[in-house]
Design a protein around this motif. Sequence first.
Motif, PDB file in Angstrom:
ATOM      1  N   GLY A   8      18.808 -18.850   9.527  1.00 52.56           N
ATOM      2  CA  GLY A   8      20.172 -18.353   9.642  1.00 52.56           C
ATOM      3  C   GLY A   8      20.964 -18.297   8.353  1.00 52.56           C
ATOM      4  O   GLY A   8      22.105 -17.842   8.347  1.00 52.56           O
ATOM      5  N   GLY A   9      20.376 -18.759   7.259  1.00 51.88           N
ATOM      6  CA  GLY A   9      21.097 -18.687   5.996  1.00 51.88           C
ATOM      7  C   GLY A   9      21.200 -17.254   5.500  1.00 51.88           C
ATOM      8  O   GLY A   9      20.606 -16.334   6.061  1.00 51.88           O
ATOM      9  N   GLY A  10      21.984 -17.061   4.437  1.00 52.41           N
ATOM     10  CA  GLY A  10      22.132 -15.734   3.866  1.00 52.41           C
ATOM     11  C   GLY A  10      23.305 -15.659   2.929  1.00 52.41           C
ATOM     12  O   GLY A  10      23.862 -16.686   2.519  1.00 52.41           O
ATOM     13  N   VAL A  12      27.113 -14.200   2.269  1.00 50.06           N
ATOM     14  CA  VAL A  12      28.295 -13.774   3.008  1.00 50.06           C
ATOM     15  C   VAL A  12      29.503 -13.830   2.075  1.00 50.06           C
ATOM     16  O   VAL A  12      29.507 -14.599   1.106  1.00 50.06           O
ATOM     17  CB  VAL A  12      28.508 -14.682   4.245  1.00 50.06           C
ATOM     18  N   SER A  17      31.441 -15.775   8.246  1.00 53.31           N
ATOM     19  CA  SER A  17      30.818 -16.783   9.089  1.00 53.31           C
ATOM     20  C   SER A  17      29.299 -16.653   9.063  1.00 53.31           C
ATOM     21  O   SER A  17      28.763 -15.560   8.845  1.00 53.31           O
ATOM     22  CB  SER A  17      31.289 -16.635  10.541  1.00 53.31           C
ATOM     23  N   LEU A  18      28.635 -17.760   9.299  1.00 51.84           N
ATOM     24  CA  LEU A  18      27.188 -17.805   9.482  1.00 51.84           C
ATOM     25  C   LEU A  18      26.885 -18.876  10.519  1.00 51.84           C
ATOM     26  O   LEU A  18      27.636 -19.847  10.655  1.00 51.84           O
ATOM     27  CB  LEU A  18      26.467 -18.172   8.182  1.00 51.84           C
ATOM     28  N   ARG A  19      25.769 -18.713  11.221  1.00 46.65           N
ATOM     29  CA  ARG A  19      25.309 -19.754  12.123  1.00 46.65           C
ATOM     30  C   ARG A  19      23.897 -20.154  11.743  1.00 46.65           C
ATOM     31  O   ARG A  19      22.990 -19.316  11.744  1.00 46.65           O
ATOM     32  CB  ARG A  19      25.344 -19.304  13.578  1.00 46.65           C
ATOM     33  N   LEU A  20      23.731 -21.418  11.433  1.00 42.66           N
ATOM     34  CA  LEU A  20      22.420 -21.957  11.123  1.00 42.66           C
ATOM     35  C   LEU A  20      21.802 -22.552  12.384  1.00 42.66           C
ATOM     36  O   LEU A  20      22.510 -23.111  13.226  1.00 42.66           O
ATOM     37  CB  LEU A  20      22.520 -23.039  10.052  1.00 42.66           C
ATOM     38  N   GLN A  82      27.641 -23.811  13.253  1.00 41.74           N
ATOM     39  CA  GLN A  82      28.482 -22.618  13.130  1.00 41.74           C
ATOM     40  C   GLN A  82      29.443 -22.834  11.974  1.00 41.74           C
ATOM     41  O   GLN A  82      30.205 -23.808  11.975  1.00 41.74           O
ATOM     42  CB  GLN A  82      29.253 -22.387  14.428  1.00 41.74           C
ATOM     43  N   ASN A  84      32.452 -21.222   9.826  1.00 34.63           N
ATOM     44  CA  ASN A  84      33.506 -20.213   9.752  1.00 34.63           C
ATOM     45  C   ASN A  84      34.359 -20.436   8.506  1.00 34.63           C
ATOM     46  O   ASN A  84      34.333 -21.504   7.908  1.00 34.63           O
ATOM     47  CB  ASN A  84      34.386 -20.274  10.995  1.00 34.63           C
ATOM     48  N   THR A 117      17.597 -23.983   4.024  1.00 33.90           N
ATOM     49  CA  THR A 117      17.915 -22.563   4.071  1.00 33.90           C
ATOM     50  C   THR A 117      19.113 -22.319   3.157  1.00 33.90           C
ATOM     51  O   THR A 117      20.076 -23.092   3.154  1.00 33.90           O
ATOM     52  CB  THR A 117      18.191 -22.090   5.509  1.00 33.90           C
ATOM     53  N   VAL A 119      22.452 -20.820   1.692  1.00 33.10           N
ATOM     54  CA  VAL A 119      23.715 -20.191   2.072  1.00 33.10           C
ATOM     55  C   VAL A 119      24.468 -19.885   0.783  1.00 33.10           C
ATOM     56  O   VAL A 119      24.706 -20.778  -0.032  1.00 33.10           O
ATOM     57  CB  VAL A 119      24.552 -21.110   2.976  1.00 33.10           C
TER      58      VAL A 119
END
Length: 123
Positions: A8-10, A12, A17-20, A82, A84, A117, A119
């Motif tokens: 779920g990383g990436g 942004v 927002s991202l959810r791992l 989560q 945010n 992961t 972020v």
Amino acid sequence: QVQLVESGGGLVQAGGSLRLSCAASGRTFSSGTMGWFRQAPGKEREFVAAITWSGGEIYYAGSVKGRFTISRDSARNTVYLQMNSLKPEDTAVYYCAASSRRVAVRRSDYDYWGQGTQVSVSS
């Protein structure tokens, strides 16, 4: 042995927002704790959040409280983070960890770690 796999990383933008996710397999601790840590370049690995498998106790670092939410799905042996209102200072490798302890907020409390992961939050 417990195996932990994060996803779920990436990348942004700030404010996004991202959810791992962290999927646990092998010998899981039904009465233990799952946690998230992060490590930015040149810094120590730091505690982010933790939740007991019972879901009754949740802990957050002050820097993420109110922005991040940890949760778990016991049926799927999966823990989520989560995130945010992300800030550039949230940029780090995020690690999932498993502890047999009921209360675990220190790195040394944890017995098993995922591979991490990335972020990245751009300004």
